[in-house]
Design a protein around this motif. Sequence first.
Motif, PDB file in Angstrom:
ATOM      1  N   ASP A  84      36.590  51.789  49.423  1.00 35.50           N
ATOM      2  CA  ASP A  84      35.840  51.885  50.673  1.00 35.50           C
ATOM      3  C   ASP A  84      34.529  52.650  50.495  1.00 35.50           C
ATOM      4  OD1 ASP A  84      37.797  50.398  51.906  1.00 35.50           O
ATOM      5  OD2 ASP A  84      38.854  52.159  52.698  1.00 35.50           O
ATOM      6  N   ALA A  85      34.541  53.719  49.723  1.00 37.50           N
ATOM      7  CA  ALA A  85      33.321  54.499  49.504  1.00 37.50           C
ATOM      8  C   ALA A  85      32.244  53.685  48.798  1.00 37.50           C
ATOM      9  CB  ALA A  85      33.640  55.764  48.703  1.00 37.50           C
ATOM     10  N   LEU A  86      32.670  52.775  47.929  1.00 30.74           N
ATOM     11  CA  LEU A  86      31.714  51.957  47.173  1.00 30.74           C
ATOM     12  C   LEU A  86      31.581  50.533  47.734  1.00 30.74           C
ATOM     13  CD1 LEU A  86      32.757  53.084  43.584  1.00 30.74           C
ATOM     14  CD2 LEU A  86      30.796  53.875  44.939  1.00 30.74           C
ATOM     15  N   SER A  87      32.211  50.282  48.868  1.00 29.24           N
ATOM     16  CA  SER A  87      32.176  48.960  49.513  1.00 29.24           C
ATOM     17  C   SER A  87      32.583  47.839  48.566  1.00 29.24           C
ATOM     18  CB  SER A  87      30.770  48.684  50.079  1.00 29.24           C
ATOM     19  OG  SER A  87      30.424  49.654  51.022  1.00 29.24           O
ATOM     20  N   LEU A  88      33.659  48.067  47.807  1.00 33.28           N
ATOM     21  CA  LEU A  88      34.120  47.103  46.813  1.00 33.28           C
ATOM     22  C   LEU A  88      35.307  46.249  47.274  1.00 33.28           C
ATOM     23  CD1 LEU A  88      33.925  49.288  43.585  1.00 33.28           C
ATOM     24  CD2 LEU A  88      32.360  47.472  44.303  1.00 33.28           C
ATOM     25  N   ARG A  89      35.935  46.623  48.349  1.00 35.26           N
ATOM     26  CA  ARG A  89      37.154  45.940  48.796  1.00 35.26           C
ATOM     27  C   ARG A  89      36.986  44.419  48.904  1.00 35.26           C
ATOM     28  NH1 ARG A  89      41.885  48.013  51.399  1.00 35.26           N
ATOM     29  NH2 ARG A  89      40.881  50.047  51.444  1.00 35.26           N
ATOM     30  N   PRO A  90      35.879  43.911  49.430  1.00 30.94           N
ATOM     31  CA  PRO A  90      35.752  42.449  49.570  1.00 30.94           C
ATOM     32  C   PRO A  90      35.718  41.685  48.246  1.00 30.94           C
ATOM     33  CG  PRO A  90      34.053  43.579  50.861  1.00 30.94           C
ATOM     34  CD  PRO A  90      34.754  44.608  50.027  1.00 30.94           C
ATOM     35  N   TYR A  91      35.511  42.364  47.154  1.00 33.40           N
ATOM     36  CA  TYR A  91      35.399  41.693  45.856  1.00 33.40           C
ATOM     37  C   TYR A  91      36.744  41.432  45.177  1.00 33.40           C
ATOM     38  CZ  TYR A  91      30.493  42.711  46.399  1.00 33.40           C
ATOM     39  OH  TYR A  91      29.215  42.772  46.879  1.00 33.40           O
ATOM     40  N   PHE A  92      37.823  41.932  45.762  1.00 29.20           N
ATOM     41  CA  PHE A  92      39.130  41.808  45.126  1.00 29.20           C
ATOM     42  C   PHE A  92      40.115  41.052  46.002  1.00 29.20           C
ATOM     43  CE2 PHE A  92      37.096  45.473  43.223  1.00 29.20           C
ATOM     44  CZ  PHE A  92      37.226  45.159  41.880  1.00 29.20           C
ATOM     45  N   ASP A  93      40.862  40.168  45.358  1.00 32.43           N
ATOM     46  CA  ASP A  93      41.871  39.378  46.050  1.00 32.43           C
ATOM     47  C   ASP A  93      43.182  40.138  46.214  1.00 32.43           C
ATOM     48  OD1 ASP A  93      40.389  36.797  46.150  1.00 32.43           O
ATOM     49  OD2 ASP A  93      40.480  37.030  43.970  1.00 32.43           O
ATOM     50  N   VAL A  96      42.665  44.772  41.456  1.00 33.43           N
ATOM     51  CA  VAL A  96      42.660  46.137  40.943  1.00 33.43           C
ATOM     52  C   VAL A  96      44.119  46.477  40.704  1.00 33.43           C
ATOM     53  CG1 VAL A  96      42.192  48.562  41.418  1.00 33.43           C
ATOM     54  CG2 VAL A  96      40.588  46.817  42.206  1.00 33.43           C
ATOM     55  N   ALA A  97      44.434  46.905  39.488  1.00 28.75           N
ATOM     56  CA  ALA A  97      45.792  47.307  39.130  1.00 28.75           C
ATOM     57  C   ALA A  97      45.703  48.720  38.573  1.00 28.75           C
ATOM     58  CB  ALA A  97      46.377  46.344  38.103  1.00 28.75           C
ATOM     59  N   LEU A 153      32.133  36.322  40.377  1.00 31.16           N
ATOM     60  CA  LEU A 153      33.408  35.763  39.968  1.00 31.16           C
ATOM     61  C   LEU A 153      34.023  34.913  41.079  1.00 31.16           C
ATOM     62  CD1 LEU A 153      34.926  38.823  38.064  1.00 31.16           C
ATOM     63  CD2 LEU A 153      33.909  36.774  37.081  1.00 31.16           C
ATOM     64  N   LYS A 154      33.966  35.439  42.301  1.00 31.48           N
ATOM     65  CA  LYS A 154      34.559  34.694  43.415  1.00 31.48           C
ATOM     66  C   LYS A 154      33.884  33.347  43.599  1.00 31.48           C
ATOM     67  CE  LYS A 154      36.653  38.075  46.388  1.00 31.48           C
ATOM     68  NZ  LYS A 154      37.849  37.492  46.928  1.00 31.48           N
ATOM     69  N   ALA A 155      32.580  33.284  43.408  1.00 30.18           N
ATOM     70  CA  ALA A 155      31.840  32.034  43.561  1.00 30.18           C
ATOM     71  C   ALA A 155      32.310  30.973  42.568  1.00 30.18           C
ATOM     72  CB  ALA A 155      30.348  32.283  43.400  1.00 30.18           C
TER      73      ALA A 155
END
Length: 104
Positions: free
Chosen positions: A24-33, A10-11, A1-3
């Motif tokens: 953090d456990a799933l290393s997902l933080r960089p995927y969300f603005d 995340v809401a 999506l970012k590309a």
Amino acid sequence: LKAHGVKTAVATSAPVENLEFVLDALSLRPYFDLLFDISHVEEPKPAPEVYLRAIRELGATPAEAVVFEDSRPGIQAGRAQANPRNASRPRKHRQQVFDILHGK
């Protein structure tokens, strides 16, 4: 999506501690603005406030938003935020999600 320049958020009605732990456990933080937790709103889901505020912060409109949810209150909140066709449980409605993302 970012590309493709799609902004993501995340809401959640969960506390910030839960949100941060999962991301953090799933290393997902960089995927969300944008990250929105229960501390940012007065009314939890099924009230649409968390979605409306996140959408506004992203500089979008409800008509441009797509909501992916895993709970009934979340789906109710997503539908109540002015675009009733955009709230879906991805596993149950894969084709609907695909169609929404492709403007069908």
